[in-house]
Design a protein around this motif. Structure first.
Motif, PDB file in Angstrom:
ATOM      1  N   PRO A   1     -15.284  -1.167 -13.378  1.00  0.00           N
ATOM      2  CA  PRO A   1     -14.947  -1.252 -11.950  1.00  0.00           C
ATOM      3  C   PRO A   1     -13.716  -2.137 -11.762  1.00  0.00           C
ATOM      4  O   PRO A   1     -13.453  -3.045 -12.552  1.00  0.00           O
ATOM      5  CB  PRO A   1     -16.191  -1.911 -11.325  1.00  0.00           C
ATOM      6  CG  PRO A   1     -17.265  -1.755 -12.337  1.00  0.00           C
ATOM      7  CD  PRO A   1     -16.599  -1.751 -13.678  1.00  0.00           C
ATOM      8  N   ILE A   2     -12.968  -1.846 -10.703  1.00  0.00           N
ATOM      9  CA  ILE A   2     -11.743  -2.597 -10.450  1.00  0.00           C
ATOM     10  C   ILE A   2     -11.799  -3.247  -9.071  1.00  0.00           C
ATOM     11  O   ILE A   2     -12.265  -2.646  -8.104  1.00  0.00           O
ATOM     12  CB  ILE A   2     -10.505  -1.678 -10.578  1.00  0.00           C
ATOM     13  CG1 ILE A   2      -9.214  -2.493 -10.606  1.00  0.00           C
ATOM     14  CG2 ILE A   2     -10.478  -0.645  -9.476  1.00  0.00           C
ATOM     15  CD1 ILE A   2      -7.989  -1.666 -10.905  1.00  0.00           C
ATOM     16  N   ALA A   3     -11.376  -4.508  -8.995  1.00  0.00           N
ATOM     17  CA  ALA A   3     -11.291  -5.204  -7.714  1.00  0.00           C
ATOM     18  C   ALA A   3     -10.096  -4.654  -6.930  1.00  0.00           C
ATOM     19  O   ALA A   3      -9.129  -4.189  -7.528  1.00  0.00           O
ATOM     20  CB  ALA A   3     -11.114  -6.704  -7.960  1.00  0.00           C
ATOM     21  N   PRO A   4     -10.127  -4.648  -5.606  1.00  0.00           N
ATOM     22  CA  PRO A   4     -11.126  -5.329  -4.763  1.00  0.00           C
ATOM     23  C   PRO A   4     -12.328  -4.466  -4.381  1.00  0.00           C
ATOM     24  O   PRO A   4     -13.300  -4.979  -3.824  1.00  0.00           O
ATOM     25  CB  PRO A   4     -10.315  -5.663  -3.507  1.00  0.00           C
ATOM     26  CG  PRO A   4      -9.356  -4.514  -3.376  1.00  0.00           C
ATOM     27  CD  PRO A   4      -8.966  -4.165  -4.797  1.00  0.00           C
ATOM     28  N   HIS A   5     -12.301  -3.175  -4.673  1.00  0.00           N
ATOM     29  CA  HIS A   5     -13.392  -2.307  -4.215  1.00  0.00           C
ATOM     30  C   HIS A   5     -14.558  -2.269  -5.199  1.00  0.00           C
ATOM     31  O   HIS A   5     -15.658  -1.851  -4.833  1.00  0.00           O
ATOM     32  CB  HIS A   5     -12.874  -0.884  -3.984  1.00  0.00           C
ATOM     33  CG  HIS A   5     -11.775  -0.802  -2.974  1.00  0.00           C
ATOM     34  ND1 HIS A   5     -11.960  -1.116  -1.648  1.00  0.00           N
ATOM     35  CD2 HIS A   5     -10.466  -0.462  -3.097  1.00  0.00           C
ATOM     36  CE1 HIS A   5     -10.819  -0.959  -0.989  1.00  0.00           C
ATOM     37  NE2 HIS A   5      -9.898  -0.563  -1.846  1.00  0.00           N
ATOM     38  N   ASN A   6     -14.286  -2.692  -6.438  1.00  0.00           N
ATOM     39  CA  ASN A   6     -15.321  -2.722  -7.482  1.00  0.00           C
ATOM     40  C   ASN A   6     -15.982  -1.370  -7.687  1.00  0.00           C
ATOM     41  O   ASN A   6     -17.203  -1.238  -7.754  1.00  0.00           O
ATOM     42  CB  ASN A   6     -16.370  -3.799  -7.163  1.00  0.00           C
ATOM     43  CG  ASN A   6     -15.756  -5.190  -7.141  1.00  0.00           C
ATOM     44  OD1 ASN A   6     -15.017  -5.561  -8.050  1.00  0.00           O
ATOM     45  ND2 ASN A   6     -16.042  -5.948  -6.093  1.00  0.00           N
ATOM     46  N   LEU A   7     -15.118  -0.354  -7.790  1.00  0.00           N
ATOM     47  CA  LEU A   7     -15.571   1.015  -8.016  1.00  0.00           C
ATOM     48  C   LEU A   7     -15.023   1.533  -9.338  1.00  0.00           C
ATOM     49  O   LEU A   7     -14.033   1.025  -9.869  1.00  0.00           O
ATOM     50  CB  LEU A   7     -15.087   1.926  -6.883  1.00  0.00           C
ATOM     51  CG  LEU A   7     -15.605   1.638  -5.477  1.00  0.00           C
ATOM     52  CD1 LEU A   7     -14.912   2.538  -4.471  1.00  0.00           C
ATOM     53  CD2 LEU A   7     -17.124   1.831  -5.408  1.00  0.00           C
ATOM     54  N   THR A   8     -15.654   2.581  -9.840  1.00  0.00           N
ATOM     55  CA  THR A   8     -15.133   3.336 -10.980  1.00  0.00           C
ATOM     56  C   THR A   8     -14.671   4.701 -10.466  1.00  0.00           C
ATOM     57  O   THR A   8     -14.846   5.028  -9.289  1.00  0.00           O
ATOM     58  CB  THR A   8     -16.196   3.521 -12.068  1.00  0.00           C
ATOM     59  OG1 THR A   8     -17.310   4.232 -11.496  1.00  0.00           O
ATOM     60  CG2 THR A   8     -16.668   2.182 -12.623  1.00  0.00           C
ATOM     61  N   PHE A   9     -14.092   5.498 -11.354  1.00  0.00           N
ATOM     62  CA  PHE A   9     -13.725   6.864 -10.986  1.00  0.00           C
ATOM     63  C   PHE A   9     -14.993   7.699 -10.968  1.00  0.00           C
ATOM     64  O   PHE A   9     -15.747   7.744 -11.948  1.00  0.00           O
ATOM     65  CB  PHE A   9     -12.728   7.432 -11.988  1.00  0.00           C
ATOM     66  CG  PHE A   9     -12.232   8.809 -11.633  1.00  0.00           C
ATOM     67  CD1 PHE A   9     -11.484   9.023 -10.490  1.00  0.00           C
ATOM     68  CD2 PHE A   9     -12.528   9.901 -12.452  1.00  0.00           C
ATOM     69  CE1 PHE A   9     -11.026  10.289 -10.147  1.00  0.00           C
ATOM     70  CE2 PHE A   9     -12.073  11.170 -12.130  1.00  0.00           C
ATOM     71  CZ  PHE A   9     -11.321  11.363 -10.979  1.00  0.00           C
ATOM     72  N   MET A  10     -15.244   8.382  -9.848  1.00  0.00           N
ATOM     73  CA  MET A  10     -16.558   8.987  -9.624  1.00  0.00           C
ATOM     74  C   MET A  10     -16.568  10.509  -9.572  1.00  0.00           C
ATOM     75  O   MET A  10     -17.630  11.110  -9.400  1.00  0.00           O
ATOM     76  CB  MET A  10     -17.146   8.426  -8.326  1.00  0.00           C
ATOM     77  CG  MET A  10     -17.455   6.941  -8.395  1.00  0.00           C
ATOM     78  SD  MET A  10     -18.042   6.273  -6.804  1.00  0.00           S
ATOM     79  CE  MET A  10     -16.527   6.253  -5.845  1.00  0.00           C
ATOM     80  N   VAL A  11     -15.411  11.164  -9.691  1.00  0.00           N
ATOM     81  CA  VAL A  11     -15.400  12.632  -9.669  1.00  0.00           C
ATOM     82  C   VAL A  11     -15.950  13.135 -11.001  1.00  0.00           C
ATOM     83  O   VAL A  11     -15.453  12.783 -12.070  1.00  0.00           O
ATOM     84  CB  VAL A  11     -13.983  13.174  -9.432  1.00  0.00           C
ATOM     85  CG1 VAL A  11     -13.996  14.703  -9.402  1.00  0.00           C
ATOM     86  CG2 VAL A  11     -13.412  12.623  -8.130  1.00  0.00           C
ATOM     87  N   LYS A  12     -16.973  13.951 -10.943  1.00  0.00           N
ATOM     88  CA  LYS A  12     -17.666  14.391 -12.154  1.00  0.00           C
ATOM     89  C   LYS A  12     -16.839  15.407 -12.943  1.00  0.00           C
ATOM     90  O   LYS A  12     -16.025  16.139 -12.387  1.00  0.00           O
ATOM     91  CB  LYS A  12     -19.030  15.004 -11.792  1.00  0.00           C
ATOM     92  CG  LYS A  12     -19.983  14.041 -11.109  1.00  0.00           C
ATOM     93  CD  LYS A  12     -21.334  14.693 -10.873  1.00  0.00           C
ATOM     94  CE  LYS A  12     -22.274  13.809 -10.070  1.00  0.00           C
ATOM     95  NZ  LYS A  12     -22.308  12.428 -10.488  1.00  0.00           N
ATOM     96  N   ASP A  13     -17.112  15.457 -14.243  1.00  0.00           N
ATOM     97  CA  ASP A  13     -16.378  16.373 -15.119  1.00  0.00           C
ATOM     98  C   ASP A  13     -16.501  17.817 -14.666  1.00  0.00           C
ATOM     99  O   ASP A  13     -15.511  18.574 -14.683  1.00  0.00           O
ATOM    100  CB  ASP A  13     -16.897  16.249 -16.560  1.00  0.00           C
ATOM    101  CG  ASP A  13     -16.512  14.934 -17.212  1.00  0.00           C
ATOM    102  OD1 ASP A  13     -15.732  14.172 -16.604  1.00  0.00           O
ATOM    103  OD2 ASP A  13     -16.990  14.671 -18.331  1.00  0.00           O
TER     104      ASP A  13
END
Length: 578
Positions: free
Chosen positions: A557-569
């Motif tokens: 996860p990356i700040a500031p949103h603390n998300l990962t890449f979420m689009v599925k394969d």
């Protein structure tokens, strides 16, 4: 543009020139021309630096006309960086001049024996290829200055620096701007290495005695062009933001959105962003006697470029663009515009892609070769590339190879091409484009930042996976078509938001060729181009598993949103299902 010139650099007895009709390529230009020629004529398993590869240079559909924003030139080949098909385009004067000379494409074929270096001169009387070994090892600025002594100031030049001669995978092809500076580059994918492998140092384009390409319906064309320009000028991005601050106007915007990668994609924001922003850059340019608003070619009405002077008021480089400022700035932890501008000049002079080179330097910093933020060290590393030292050759081979050589885990590439200045964890739509583009990681292939951040052409929440595949698909189709017209991609801001501006573009194309153009025709062209590119890549060995981001985007996860890449394969695999 009714002819194609083929120059066989490996012919017995020296280069052989053949000029013929368009044949199977009637109606094609720009990216459509380069991609169809490569897909049809280059063996997909050919070595990119071998005789089987070809370098295709093609002006756009409207290049050489009086139409505004029509000066982009496309260069295509099998990429030595990605191993797949490549189209890279640039502004400058080359496209307009080449189109007025009547060439829909110039194709460099074969590979010369020996180590002679060639220049190609093209004017209304034909094509002359000659040996000029006095040009060896010259970088772009001194090279163009030397050529100007022979060919003058009323021509356009395309050239490679020492990086292209050394066939480094990050090497670019420079096109001169209106002031004959080698500042506009076909940068991505290593096309300069292919030109170097063909033994060609420079192409001189001289349209003396030629006139503008005439439209079929001059009155309708003038009217459509007028409406088109009006649309560009009234849009807040193309009429205000870009002319005032250049492409670097995006630094504060993307930093605020949390999608401005810093320190080799460890963070989504950079504390020094304001110091290197477009607003700061434009103010500094004006104070030093430079220019904050400038066109890269005649006929540009957006004028998003500029001229950057050093502390003493002397020319240093063109206005460093957003991607360049990010790659050499935040990505490397550098917040000094003078250092970034110096690196930009060196990139253009040596002849390397500023994105690939900046990302590579950040990876070298991550490896501990120098510390993040060490501007003087970054300049010294780039000097190594210019000298062709062992370290310089590694760095000049791009981010993927540098990461492997130095054992770096976080290497932001897709199909071995470095990611540009938008983090896909904070701007999910651009991640879809990075992953699935035929070109490798490339923001211009489907600029989802429009709807994700700028709210141009609608809005798709950048922090959620929903709608990103459709957004990227539509933009990739549209971009493939725009890249074929010779139009600057920045017209997309206005045509996405303003139906009448899009109609004016269609009317320009229709009036020029004496046909009726519709939005469906644009979509059909974009799909044709992408289908040809994907067909080549499939035959070259690419599968759906290459249409993926590096794993750290899914795991860190990356700040500031603390998300990962979420689009599925499985969603990524649907991008080209139409």
């Amino acid at each position: 543009m009714d002819k194609i010139a083929r120059i066989d650099m490996g012919a017995a007895g020296g280069p052989k020139i053949t000029v013929g009709p368009l044949g199977d390529y009637v109606g094609l230009a720009g990216r459509a021309m380069t991609s169809f020629v490569i897909s049809k004529e280059v063996h997909p398993l050919a070595h990119p630096l071998g005789a089987e590869n070809k370098l295709v240079i093609a002006p756009g559909m409207l290049s050489g006309s009086s139409g505004s924003m029509t000066g982009r030139i496309s260069v295509g080949c099998k990429s030595p960086l990605t191993g797949g098909i490549k189209e890279s385009n640039a502004g400058g004067q080359a496209s307009q001049v080449m189109a007025r000379l009547g060439y829909a494409a110039i194709i460099l074929e074969g590979k010369p024996q020996g180590d002679d270096l060639y220049k190609i001169y093209i004017n209304k009387d034909g094509i002359k290829v000659s040996v000029d070994n006095s040009l060896k090892t010259l970088d772009n600025y001194p090279l163009i200055e030397k050529l100007r002594q022979e060919y003058g100031d009323k021509v356009a030049y395309m050239s490679i620096g020492s990086a292209g001669e050394r066939k480094l995978l990050a090497s670019s092809i420079a096109c001169t701007d209106s002031e004959l500076r080698p500042t506009r580059h076909c940068g991505r994918g290593g096309s300069g290495a292919v030109m170097g492998a063909k033994g060609v140092k420079a192409i001189i384009l001289d349209d003396a005695g030629m006139t503008m390409r005439p439209p079929k319906d001059a009155e309708k064309f003038r009217d459509a062009n007028r409406r088109f320009v009006e649309g560009l000028r009234k849009h807040p991005v193309t009429g205000q933001g870009l002319p005032a601050y250049g492409t670097n106007v995006l630094t504060n915007i993307i930093n605020e959105a949390g999608g401005y990668p810093s320190y080799n994609f460890k963070n989504g924001q950079f504390a020094g962003a304001a110091k290197i922003s477009g607003e700061t850059e434009a103010d500094l340019e004006v104070k030093r006697g430079g220019i904050a608003t400038h066109g890269c070619h005649r006929g540009c009405v957006i004028q998003c470029s500029g001229v950057y002077h050093d502390k003493d008021g002397h020319y240093l480089t063109k206005q460093p663009e957003y991607e360049t400022v990010w790659a050499h700035g935040a990505h490397c932890g550098i917040d000094d515009l003078d250092t970034i501008a110096r690196l930009d000049f060196m990139d253009d002079n040596i002849g390397v892609d500023t994105i690939e080179m900046g990302v590579t330097l950040g990876i070298a910093m991550d490896a501990g070769i120098i510390k993040f933020g060490d501007g003087a060290g970054a300049i010294k590393m780039l000097e190594e590339v210019g000298r062709g030292t062992p370290l310089g050759r590694v760095l000049g081979s791009g981010a993927a190879i540098t990461g492997k050589v130095f054992g770096v885990e976080r290497v932001p590439v897709v199909k071995d091409q470095a990611l540009p200045a938008y983090d896909p964890r904070a701007i999910q739509g651009i991640g879809v484009t990075y992953a699935t583009s035929t070109q490798g990681a490339d923001h211009t292939a489907g600029y989802a930042v429009t709807a994700n951040v700028l709210k141009v052409g609608g809005y798709v929440d950048p922090l959620k996976p929903a709608g990103q595949v459709e957004l990227s698909r539509n933009l990739q189709i549209a971009t493939a078509a725009v890249d074929s017209t010779g139009m600057c991609l920045f017209i997309a801001f206005a045509i996405l938001d303003q139906a009448d501006t899009f109609q004016a573009l269609l009317d320009m194309l229709g009036a020029f060729f004496g046909i009726t153009m519709t939005g469906d025709d644009v979509v059909a062209l974009g799909k044709k181009v992408l289908s040809a590119e994907r067909d080549f890549n499939a035959r070259a060995g690419f599968t759906k598993h290459h249409d993926r981001l590096p794993r750290f985007f899914y795991n860190e996860p990356i700040a500031p949103h603390n998300l990962t890449f979420m689009v599925k394969d499985e969603e990524l695999d649907q991008v080209f299902n139409w």
